[in-house]
Design an enzyme around this catalytic site. Sequence first.
Site, PDB file in Angstrom:
ATOM      1  N   HIS A 156      55.874  42.887  43.981  1.00 41.37           N
ATOM      2  CA  HIS A 156      54.609  43.572  43.697  1.00 41.37           C
ATOM      3  C   HIS A 156      54.729  45.062  43.485  1.00 41.37           C
ATOM      4  O   HIS A 156      53.727  45.725  43.250  1.00 41.37           O
ATOM      5  CB  HIS A 156      53.622  43.346  44.846  1.00 41.37           C
ATOM      6  N   LYS A 165      39.899  52.022  44.611  1.00 38.02           N
ATOM      7  CA  LYS A 165      41.208  51.435  44.910  1.00 38.02           C
ATOM      8  C   LYS A 165      41.725  52.115  46.176  1.00 38.02           C
ATOM      9  O   LYS A 165      41.124  53.082  46.643  1.00 38.02           O
ATOM     10  CB  LYS A 165      42.194  51.637  43.759  1.00 38.02           C
ATOM     11  N   ARG A 166      42.859  51.622  46.704  1.00 36.29           N
ATOM     12  CA  ARG A 166      43.418  52.329  47.852  1.00 36.29           C
ATOM     13  C   ARG A 166      43.675  53.789  47.488  1.00 36.29           C
ATOM     14  O   ARG A 166      43.954  54.109  46.324  1.00 36.29           O
ATOM     15  CB  ARG A 166      44.735  51.657  48.290  1.00 36.29           C
ATOM     16  N   LYS A 206      48.216  56.945  42.734  1.00 33.29           N
ATOM     17  CA  LYS A 206      47.028  56.504  41.994  1.00 33.29           C
ATOM     18  C   LYS A 206      46.209  57.697  41.496  1.00 33.29           C
ATOM     19  O   LYS A 206      45.303  57.554  40.691  1.00 33.29           O
ATOM     20  CB  LYS A 206      46.179  55.585  42.862  1.00 33.29           C
ATOM     21  N   THR A 249      44.465  45.333  39.236  1.00 29.23           N
ATOM     22  CA  THR A 249      43.561  44.249  38.827  1.00 29.23           C
ATOM     23  C   THR A 249      42.136  44.776  38.729  1.00 29.23           C
ATOM     24  O   THR A 249      41.304  44.185  38.049  1.00 29.23           O
ATOM     25  CB  THR A 249      43.598  43.057  39.815  1.00 29.23           C
ATOM     26  N   LYS A 279      38.802  43.939  36.129  1.00 29.50           N
ATOM     27  CA  LYS A 279      37.423  43.662  36.568  1.00 29.50           C
ATOM     28  C   LYS A 279      36.430  44.579  35.852  1.00 29.50           C
ATOM     29  O   LYS A 279      35.358  44.145  35.416  1.00 29.50           O
ATOM     30  CB  LYS A 279      37.313  43.844  38.089  1.00 29.50           C
TER      31      LYS A 279
END
Length: 827
Positions: free
Chosen positions: A369, A560-561, A566, A668, A672
């Site tokens: 992952h 998101k986290r 990120k 992901t 969405k």
Amino acid sequence: MAKKTATNGVRIRSGMDRDSLREDITLHLRHTLAKDEFSKTNWDNYRTVVLSLLDRLHDKWLNTQQHYYKVDAKRVYYLSMEYLIGRLLDNMIVNLNIQQEVADALEDVGLDYEKIRDAEWDAGLGNGGLGRLAACFLDSMATLGIPAMGYGLRYDYGIFYQTLENGFQIEKPDLWLRYGNPWDIVRPKIQYPVEFYGHQSMYNAPNNGHIKYEWKDTRKVQAVAYDTPIPGYDNGIVNNLRLWKAESDVALDLKSFNQGQYIEAVKENQLEQNITRVLYPNDKVFVGQELRLKQEYFLVSASMQDIIRRFKRSNDDWTKFPEKVAIQCNDTHPNLAIPELMRVLLDDVDMTWDKAWDITKNSIAYTNHTLLPEALEKWPVSLVRNLLPRHLNIIYEINRRFMDTIRASYGNDTGKMARLSIIGEGENPVVHMAHLGIVGAKKVNGVAALHSRLLKETMFREFHEMFPDLFTNKTNGITPRRWLKQCNPDLSNLITKHIGDKWVTNLDELKKLEPLAEDKAFQKEFAKIKLDNKKKLASYIKKTTDVDVDPKSMFDIQIKRIHEYKRQLMAALHVAVLYNRLKKNPDLDIVPRTVIFGGKAAPGYTMAKLHIKLINSIGDLVNNDPQVNKKLKCLFLENYRVTLAEMMIPAANLSEQISTAGMEASGTGNMKFALNGALTIGTLDGANVEIKEEVGDENIFIFGLTVEEVEELRRQGYNPWDYYNASAELKMVLDQVRAGFFSPEDPKLFQPIIDALLHKGDYFMVLADFDAYIKEQKLVEKAYRKTSDWNRKAILNVARIGKFSSDRTIQDYADEIWEAPAVKLKK
Ligand code: IMP
């Protein structure tokens, strides 16, 4: 009234009509809950609905499980430390396809569905993408009719509950089981001993004198099964999610108890139950604690015993195991399944190594992952030796044989052997769980095309050279049931009105919307739904933060986290740039924007927590400044979770997917958002690359360095100061952050952010990409002004996103890894 009758003449509570549902809802209140109209609460009302649904689900569950036995189906077992399921009520009703019937039955008894639904607490047994993926996969496996079962742990405490105090994240325990979990049933008779510690002893087999091993003098903890039904979409199939809870093997230490030391007597018992007490709240970082290793082995051992028990019910020939069983490890966390299956086959079944290896190697697959080195599990050998001595010995033997294979192909290349070894040698030797997975698994897959390519080219390059066919890609997906039909009912109905409802189980059907993208009337309906979803989110924001946001403004969302890679920081700095522009010229004609963040930071991740505080500080300044707050707002919503995602995603215009290229394996959330008609601003990272291919270059906003450019810049020597000096706007915001402009009460508060960006090399290249990002945001703004064209693009995103259904992903796993055919059942 449709009532099904079992063969023995007993009525089965399986009627899907309004009357049967109403009757059971009413009966459960009295007979199961011992409540009446004088004593019932909203929680009781919720439970009566759950119990009535469970009646139906359990009936279908039994039919399904019996059918799997009848056709002697190949079973798929998904092993995951995390399942981020969220709420189940909507999901169950949608998948049973009885939305109208339930609504009617509730109306008959005067109950309000929305209120009932809110009684449910999110099951947050996961951190982020990996856990939510497991939940989407369960849905798709059941919908496709794959004879599958999910195995996991039933943590007493899921991911922490996040609150904000003065803009700082505060973690509170997540008491999700406070009133019990109404969806699962305990199976007290399905419990297995899981052994730890002890030692390995050697003996000669009495029959042939061969050397045999035994794991002795262990300590046992019991794993008790809790089952949650997982219905497929309208197909009669109900699979199982089996979560293990740790229970003590001995109820009490009788000696202490008899001496009057009551507390001492329960201590041991408590320690053992600790194994499933709490989910580790870290995303993409390895924390090498013994308790975590215990959790991983606990999952593996209990699940393996259950898998083997089921296999043996229908088979006595062990060589059939790989034909009948496929085990998928969600990341390396369950990779102890490899030495565990070997141990059972060698020690208990008394098989030779080669036979045992053949069976193991053909039954277990592993999904990688992440490429982040800090996420790789490397367990200290000393820890494994103490906790799982027999397994360590088996791992050493697997490795010894693997080293022989390398030697056979490459000669005595000690460098290569050291690099590929499962045991990382050195002062503190470690067991490298990814290497164990590669050597022991049937297939190793990445989760997006780019990620799988990078695995082969970088982290696992030499393994790929040796085993070119081992590596494969399975681009992630999301379930259209939860992430469109359930979370966005109005859009879902609009789509069905125009193209029928086949999209629910075949998301490629959405392609039929393409011609409607140009249709002004359709655009109008589509835009109205988006606006209504934004109004709902706006009223939630008002309720929870007391900030008024304009539903007509562009909703620009990053959820998101919280992680440096990120780059929530980059989006926050963009808000500061917009603020500065508006302060300089309050009449500036910009598209009004509401920038919304959500996400949890690992409790020990100081920098990520500081980013949360910075976002909130910028938000406080912006939202309270009358010169700018008509055109700009910035919010951080508390306790991001599946249920909040279900409200935020349908309300988004712009989806932020802005990680440093090469660092996000897939993502992901990106899928969405697109499915719900938001446009993406993103880097060429993870699945963004494939989303771009699908939706078309003109319907997505791509910016920034590519993976290759990131690498090249690092190689040349990246100097963030060059970017700081070259951009007046960037320089201004960084100077503001440094000077305490956003934190006047504590001017030095954000200095660590400045240090990371300017003095410690800006590893995540925020500065390198910043200029491209704010230029791209200008293009977003320009595009948003052309309302009709924006709507057209948004509709095309919906129409072209079909590839990212988790049904497609699971079909690929089933065909190419598990070799497990689907079964069909009469509904
Ligand atoms: P398990 O597979 O043993 O965990 O059992 C799950 C369910 O499968 C049981 O509750 C039964 O409904 C069904 N089942 C178990 N064994 C058999 C069998 O031998 N034939 C048909 N159905 C079975």
